[in-house]
Design an enzyme around this catalytic site. Structure first.
Site, mmCIF file in Angstrom:
data_model
loop_
_atom_site.group_PDB
_atom_site.id
_atom_site.type_symbol
_atom_site.label_atom_id
_atom_site.label_comp_id
_atom_site.label_asym_id
_atom_site.label_seq_id
_atom_site.Cartn_x
_atom_site.Cartn_y
_atom_site.Cartn_z
ATOM 1 N N LYS A 75 0.668 -1.290 -0.060
ATOM 2 C CA LYS A 75 0.071 0.150 0.095
ATOM 3 C C LYS A 75 0.883 1.179 -0.045
ATOM 4 O O LYS A 75 1.716 1.555 0.851
ATOM 5 C CB LYS A 75 -0.844 -0.036 1.307
ATOM 6 N N LEU A 107 -4.016 -0.239 7.938
ATOM 7 C CA LEU A 107 -2.667 0.474 7.811
ATOM 8 C C LEU A 107 -2.885 2.187 7.680
ATOM 9 O O LEU A 107 -3.562 2.418 6.575
ATOM 10 C CB LEU A 107 -1.937 -0.069 6.845
ATOM 11 N N ASP A 108 -2.486 2.988 8.457
ATOM 12 C CA ASP A 108 -2.560 4.495 8.329
ATOM 13 C C ASP A 108 -2.381 4.843 7.266
ATOM 14 O O ASP A 108 -1.428 4.521 6.307
ATOM 15 C CB ASP A 108 -1.822 5.205 9.394
ATOM 16 N N LYS A 109 -3.276 5.905 6.660
ATOM 17 C CA LYS A 109 -3.014 6.498 5.396
ATOM 18 C C LYS A 109 -1.827 7.093 5.036
ATOM 19 O O LYS A 109 -1.237 7.049 3.989
ATOM 20 C CB LYS A 109 -4.227 7.612 5.336
ATOM 21 N N SER A 111 1.140 5.910 6.415
ATOM 22 C CA SER A 111 1.799 4.762 6.293
ATOM 23 C C SER A 111 1.853 4.105 4.997
ATOM 24 O O SER A 111 0.823 3.996 4.273
ATOM 25 C CB SER A 111 1.795 3.719 7.490
#
Length: 290
Positions: A75, A107-109, A111
């Site tokens: 990602k 998963l954080d934006k 990250s």
């Protein structure tokens, strides 16, 4: 699939069809997007054998469970790990996969790195269960030199969100870079831990979830899990208990974990989505050119 007139919870029913996980089903219900026999229902609704369940007006057929699909995506930063159609940067639009799949966890934006997607609701519930202690490994770069005190503090636990993080594996790998292996999933955990010690995270990349490694998969690309990877993954969650409630940010686990080497598997050829979608396509295409 179910005995006549058996009543089961709506979120469990939706998950059993392979449409999404129970947690995602709960969100859909809360958003008023789910109906039973044409009537919008609320959280806690139950389904009988002959009821007609629909999401956004489209019938969900429990008799035809979707064939399991297991995907690992690298990602990019800027993609949101949500299925919310109102979010045009969501991971489903970015991936543009032809079947309904959903991310396992978040998963954080801001990250990047490894995130798993599937249509297997059962395995999602098992992986997300708080007591399972499944490992997630990250490489983190911070804004200033790392000290031995920083490594010790991060390893032994940091106060946050009304609890103290579990002891974990932390290893310095550069002047401003370290590796960390967590078994918790507290909200923005690594960033909050660093902030508590006076550090800002400049880059955060997840490189492993359980036995699945990111390795050399390019940013924005994805691949199917290999059969050995799927078999090993199922072995790791074989004793996990399914749950209708995902871990909360205030849940502290009692067990400590030690890092375990993950097995190396042969990857299938990478695939790229063939179809463009939404106003998000320019961002998506830019990442694919990397």
């Amino acid at each position: 699939m179910h005995t006549p007139e058996e009543h089961i919870s709506l979120n469990k029913y939706i998950s059993s069809t392979g449409f999404c996980s129970r947690r995602e089903a709960d969100k859909l219900i809360e958003q008023g997007r789910v109906s039973i026999n044409g009537k919008t229902v609320k959280t806690g609704a139950r389904v009988k054998d002959h009821d007609s369940v629909a999401i956004d007006g489209e019938p969900v057929k429990g008799s035809k469970k979707a064939r399991p699909v297991y995907i690992v995506l690298n990602k990019p930063v800027g993609v949101t790990s949500t299925t919310d159609p109102k979010d045009k940067t969501n991971i489903i639009y970015f991936l543009d996969y032809p079947k309904r799949i959903f991310p396992i966890g978040r998963l954080d934006k801001d990250s990047d790195g490894l995130i798993l997607l599937t249509n297997d609701g059962d395995i999602v519930n098992k992986i997300l269960r708080a007591s399972n202690n499944h490992e997630k490994e990250y490489i983190v770069s911070v804004n200033k030199p790392i000290t031995p005190e920083f490594v010790t503090s991060m390893s032994n636990g940091i106060p946050m969100l009304g609890t103290v993080t579990n002891k974990c594996y932390v290893k310095q790998e550069g002047n401003k870079r370290f590796r960390i292996i967590l078994t918790q999933g507290l909200n923005r955990q690594i960033r909050r831990m660093c902030e508590y010690l006076g550090y800002d995270v400049m880059k955060l990349t997840r490189v492993r979830v359980m036995n699945i490694k990111l390795e050399d998969l390019p940013s924005g690309k994805w691949r199917y899990l290999t059969n050995p990877e799927i078999d090993k993954l199922n072995d790791l969650v074989a004793t996990s208990t399914k749950t209708e409630v995902a871990p909360t940010t205030s849940t502290a686990r009692k067990k400590e974990s030690k890092p375990k080497p993950a097995s190396t598997e042969t990857k299938r050829p990478q695939h790229t989505p063939s179809k463009k979608k939404s106003s998000f396509k320019e961002f998506r295409n830019n990442n694919r050119k990397k």
